[in-house]
Design a protein around this motif. Structure first.
Motif, PDB file in Angstrom:
ATOM      1  N   LEU A 145     118.381 -15.277 -17.242  1.00  0.00           N
ATOM      2  CA  LEU A 145     119.332 -16.237 -17.788  1.00  0.00           C
ATOM      3  C   LEU A 145     120.468 -15.544 -18.516  1.00  0.00           C
ATOM      4  O   LEU A 145     121.623 -15.996 -18.471  1.00  0.00           O
ATOM      5  N   THR A 146     120.182 -14.437 -19.171  1.00  0.00           N
ATOM      6  CA  THR A 146     121.220 -13.715 -19.906  1.00  0.00           C
ATOM      7  C   THR A 146     122.283 -13.113 -18.994  1.00  0.00           C
ATOM      8  O   THR A 146     123.350 -12.715 -19.458  1.00  0.00           O
TER       9      THR A 146
ATOM     10  N   VAL B 297     114.238 -17.174 -16.993  1.00  0.00           N
ATOM     11  CA  VAL B 297     114.524 -16.708 -15.634  1.00  0.00           C
ATOM     12  C   VAL B 297     114.983 -17.895 -14.793  1.00  0.00           C
ATOM     13  O   VAL B 297     114.295 -18.919 -14.731  1.00  0.00           O
ATOM     14  N   VAL B 298     116.136 -17.746 -14.155  1.00  0.00           N
ATOM     15  CA  VAL B 298     116.697 -18.803 -13.316  1.00  0.00           C
ATOM     16  C   VAL B 298     116.268 -18.565 -11.867  1.00  0.00           C
ATOM     17  O   VAL B 298     116.458 -17.472 -11.316  1.00  0.00           O
ATOM     18  N   ILE B 299     115.677 -19.588 -11.250  1.00  0.00           N
ATOM     19  CA  ILE B 299     115.288 -19.481  -9.848  1.00  0.00           C
ATOM     20  C   ILE B 299     116.526 -19.672  -8.978  1.00  0.00           C
ATOM     21  O   ILE B 299     117.159 -20.731  -8.996  1.00  0.00           O
TER      22      ILE B 299
ATOM     23  N   TYR C 293     117.473 -23.420  -9.297  1.00  0.00           N
ATOM     24  CA  TYR C 293     118.099 -23.800 -10.565  1.00  0.00           C
ATOM     25  C   TYR C 293     117.090 -24.197 -11.652  1.00  0.00           C
ATOM     26  O   TYR C 293     117.494 -24.512 -12.777  1.00  0.00           O
ATOM     27  N   ASP C 294     115.794 -24.209 -11.323  1.00  0.00           N
ATOM     28  CA  ASP C 294     114.801 -24.333 -12.389  1.00  0.00           C
ATOM     29  C   ASP C 294     114.867 -23.074 -13.248  1.00  0.00           C
ATOM     30  O   ASP C 294     115.092 -21.971 -12.738  1.00  0.00           O
TER      31      ASP C 294
ATOM     32  N   ASP D 272     113.045 -12.439 -19.519  1.00  0.00           N
ATOM     33  CA  ASP D 272     113.925 -12.079 -18.406  1.00  0.00           C
ATOM     34  C   ASP D 272     113.077 -11.764 -17.179  1.00  0.00           C
ATOM     35  O   ASP D 272     111.857 -11.927 -17.191  1.00  0.00           O
ATOM     36  N   VAL D 273     113.735 -11.312 -16.113  1.00  0.00           N
ATOM     37  CA  VAL D 273     113.033 -11.010 -14.862  1.00  0.00           C
ATOM     38  C   VAL D 273     111.988  -9.919 -15.078  1.00  0.00           C
ATOM     39  O   VAL D 273     110.888  -9.970 -14.519  1.00  0.00           O
TER      40      VAL D 273
END
Length: 380
Positions: free
Chosen positions: A286-287, A308-310, A327-328, A340-341
């Motif tokens: 997300l960052t 974390v953005v899918i 986008y989840d 984060d990832v």
């Protein structure tokens, strides 16, 4: 006056004898046994109870009992049968003999030491050269397992414990820095027993996951990779890795904890690979998403700053079957915060197994939701 001098001399002599008896080893030990003083022979080099480490143990003793289990590993590449060209050394490192059975010996080293090799050679401390077979290699944890004939091998290292290490305990590195300084020993302490370091597996400049490592001030240089980090008993507590180290910093070395390494080694030995649970998403931290999209596109509450953005969900994957969508924004796994990832992958790879169910907390359209994901093998 003369009597006083004689008396004074006798008193001084008596006092001297008393002091000599008290300060002598026998007198000191007798005094210690009667009181709470610590005998010099009881001083040990580790922050553990005295009865856990024999009094005669030292760095020299630890090295003596383990050094013959540390070998040199040479990576040969190239060569052409039709042109009569032989493979040439392309790199070198170290390895540790950790097991011997049924006429074979097993050696652990780093993945990057043997990566790309079409021939691997191991050199023992007696300068005997052995051809090695690569059983399996794992770039994620940076470990590989080799197999050699054991007829020339006498020593196998004792496996220690990395889970209960404390900062300040002795740490001794044994390896072959620069590829030719065989059997080099460096000593220091455990600087951190649970350091979390970002790992760039594909060397593209971005973090792929975070790995738990041991930090030590014992010097670990190129060529030490794959060598042994031992405790004062001579037991293996970590596999050294210069790949994790920062070139610009001195006095900081890292090793893969033996408790983390052992399950990986066993899997490589038996299966040639490490089977890891598969989630089935392509994601981004997300960052790394510009802040203006956090509310406008992702519709996140202002309190959500990490996650974390899918970006994409692979069809028929565990994530797809659990209902996760593009986008989840994943914020927790089994109630543990996902920053984060790197933290997502680290949790998945180190805390879950194929067949486990994992609770995924995520935000969709501004609302927090939870899905239970049944993890499978990637080849499922």
């Amino acid at each position: 006056m003369k009597k006083n001098l004689i008396a004074s001399g006798l008193a001084g002599l008596v006092l001297g004898i008393v002091l000599m008896l008290f300060l002598s080893p026998a007198g000191f030990n007798e005094s210690a046994e009667k009181g709470n003083a610590i005998k010099s022979s009881d001083l040990i080099e580790e922050n553990v109870k005295a009865d856990e480490v024999p009094n005669n143990f030292s760095i020299a003793k630890a090295v003596e009992v383990s050094k013959d289990a540390v070998v040199s590993v040479v990576n040969y590449q190239g060569g052409d049968m039709w042109e009569g060209a032989e493979p040439q050394p392309a790199g070198s490192g170290s390895g540790v003999i950790y097991k011997k059975e049924d006429g074979e010996a097993f050696i652990v080293t780093n993945h990057h030491v043997v990566e790309g090799a079409n021939q691997i050679e191991v050199t023992l401390t007696n300068e005997q050269n052995l051809k090695a077979e690569l059983l399996g290699s794992d770039p994620i944890i940076d470990l590989a397992v080799l197999k050699v004939d054991s007829s020339e091998i006498d020593k196998v290292i004792s496996i220690g414990d990395s889970e209960n290490l404390k900062e300040g305990q002795r740490a001794i590195a044994i390896g072959n820095p620069l590829g030719f300084l065989n059997g080099t020993v460096t000593a220091g302490v455990i600087s951190s027993s649970d350091r979390i370091m970002p790992i760039d597996i594909d060397q593209d400049g971005s973090e792929d996951l975070q790995s738990e490592v041991l930090q030590t001030d014992a010097s670990i240089n190129p060529g030490n990779s794959g060598g042994a980090l031992i405790n004062i008993r001579g037991e293996l507590i970590g596999i050294n890795s210069s790949k994790i180290a920062q070139d610009s910093v001195e006095g900081i070395g890292f090793a893969i904890p033996v408790d983390v390494a052992m399950p990986i080694m066993e899997s490589l030995e038996k299966n040639g690979e490490v089977q890891r649970p598969y989630l089935g998403i392509i994601s981004v931290s997300l960052t790394d998403i510009p802040s203006q999209y956090h509310q406008s596109t992702l519709k996140l509450p202002e309190k959500v700053e990490n996650g974390v953005v899918i970006r994409e969900v692979e069809p028929t994957s565990p994530a797809a079957q659990a209902g996760l969508q593009s986008y989840d924004v994943i914020t927790e796994l089994d109630g543990k915060t996902v920053k984060d990832v790197g933290t997502l992958r680290s949790y998945l790879f180190t805390n879950k197994k194929v067949g486990d169910t994992m609770d995924v907390t995520f935000y969709r359209d501004g609302k927090e939701q939870t899905a239970a994901v049944k993890l499978t093998d990637e080849n499922y």
